[in-house]
Design an enzyme around this catalytic site. Structure first.
Site, PDB file in Angstrom:
ATOM      1  N   GLY A   1       0.774  -1.237   0.000  1.00  0.00           N
ATOM      2  CA  GLY A   1       0.000   0.000   0.000  1.00  0.00           C
ATOM      3  C   GLY A   1       0.801   1.281   0.000  1.00  0.00           C
TER       4      GLY A   1
ATOM      5  CG  ASN B   1       1.084   3.740  -5.614  1.00  0.00           C
ATOM      6  OD1 ASN B   1       1.995   4.551  -5.631  1.00  0.00           O
ATOM      7  ND2 ASN B   1       0.978   2.773  -6.503  1.00  0.00           N
TER       8      ASN B   1
ATOM      9  CG  MET C   1      -0.682  -7.238  -7.074  1.00  0.00           C
ATOM     10  SD  MET C   1       0.065  -6.135  -8.315  1.00  0.00           S
ATOM     11  CE  MET C   1       0.956  -7.329  -9.308  1.00  0.00           C
ATOM     12  NE  ARG C   2      -7.162 -11.849  -6.487  1.00  0.00           N
ATOM     13  CZ  ARG C   2      -6.904 -13.128  -6.665  1.00  0.00           C
ATOM     14  NH1 ARG C   2      -7.148 -13.693  -7.835  1.00  0.00           N
ATOM     15  NH2 ARG C   2      -6.418 -13.870  -5.680  1.00  0.00           N
TER      16      ARG C   2
ATOM     17  CG  LEU D   1     -10.505  -4.524 -11.237  1.00  0.00           C
ATOM     18  CD1 LEU D   1     -10.449  -3.009 -11.308  1.00  0.00           C
ATOM     19  CD2 LEU D   1     -11.192  -4.978  -9.949  1.00  0.00           C
TER      20      LEU D   1
ATOM     21  CG  ASN E   1      -3.881   0.101 -12.897  1.00  0.00           C
ATOM     22  OD1 ASN E   1      -3.740  -0.266 -11.733  1.00  0.00           O
ATOM     23  ND2 ASN E   1      -3.161  -0.408 -13.884  1.00  0.00           N
ATOM     24  CB  THR E   2      -0.263   3.422 -10.929  1.00  0.00           C
ATOM     25  OG1 THR E   2      -0.205   2.338  -9.992  1.00  0.00           O
ATOM     26  CG2 THR E   2      -0.916   4.635 -10.285  1.00  0.00           C
ATOM     27  CG  HIS E   3       1.253  -0.547 -16.490  1.00  0.00           C
ATOM     28  ND1 HIS E   3       1.037  -1.864 -16.151  1.00  0.00           N
ATOM     29  CD2 HIS E   3       2.146  -0.560 -17.517  1.00  0.00           C
ATOM     30  CE1 HIS E   3       1.758  -2.636 -16.953  1.00  0.00           C
ATOM     31  NE2 HIS E   3       2.438  -1.871 -17.787  1.00  0.00           N
TER      32      HIS E   3
END
Length: 201
Positions: A12, A14, A95-96, A98, A112-114
């Site tokens: 966590g 972020n 980490m899934r 959606l 989302n961040t990537h």
């Protein structure tokens, strides 16, 4: 005030950055709830800050879609994704992938961040893939989640040069140093109306 729900799976970092940002009374968003797919250690950040936290485990549902429905309902209980001010759902280390029904319920108010400069290096191993490809530059992207894998509209990016001989862990850590402030900045801009979410009403 923009209400946000944050989804995590791990430590966590972020989420902690967002909690620290929203502690400033001038920040234009507040965290309504934090959800996870597992007993993530990052949930402690939420509990320490007095933010409602919940766990919705996929194994407790009959299918991915059913899990998504339970997760969506848990978020909506905190008035995110409902009403005239639907807020924002932030996947900050979930980490899934959606399920489509969940995405349709919230997107484009779902970001989302990537750890790559999309569209380059989508998927779960972006940092490793960038190194394997010999990329001289990579970075982080904040993007809208759609029904593809890291294919939604790009909102903001920050770049970092790849250093010779750098390991995956070293590069990923430097990307995370960019990721946290970029996510906070993006949420701020969305809350202030300075950054439009494509297709949002």
């Amino acid at each position: 005030m923009l209400k946000i729900a944050v989804l995590i799976s791990g430590g966590g970092s972020n989420l902690k950055a967002l909690i620290d940002a929203t502690a400033d009374p001038d920040f234009p968003a507040e965290i309504a709830c934090v959800g996870s797919d597992t007993d993530a250690p990052g949930l402690e950040h939420a509990r320490a800050a007095g933010i409602p936290a919940f766990v919705v485990r996929p194994r407790d549902s009959d299918s991915r879609e059913a899990w998504g429905e339970v997760l969506a309902a848990a978020i909506q209980e905190h008035h995110v994704g409902t009403g005239p001010h639907p807020g924002l759902v932030v996947s900050a280390g979930l980490m899934r992938i959606l399920p489509p029904g969940f995405v349709r319920a919230f997107s484009p108010r779902l970001i989302n961040t990537h750890p790559a400069l999309l569209p380059a290096f989508p998927g779960a191993h972006a940092v490793r893939d960038a190194l394997a490809a010999g990329a001289e530059r990579t970075g982080v992207t904040v993007h809208v989640i759609d029904e593809g894998v890291d294919t939604g509209p790009v909102l903001r990016q920050a770049a970092v040069d790849v250093r010779p001989g750098e390991t995956e862990a070293e590069l990923h850590e430097r990307i995370k140093q960019l990721e946290r402030p970029l996510l906070v900045q993006t949420v701020r801009e969305i809350a202030l109306g300075e950054l439009a979410l494509p297709g949002a009403r």
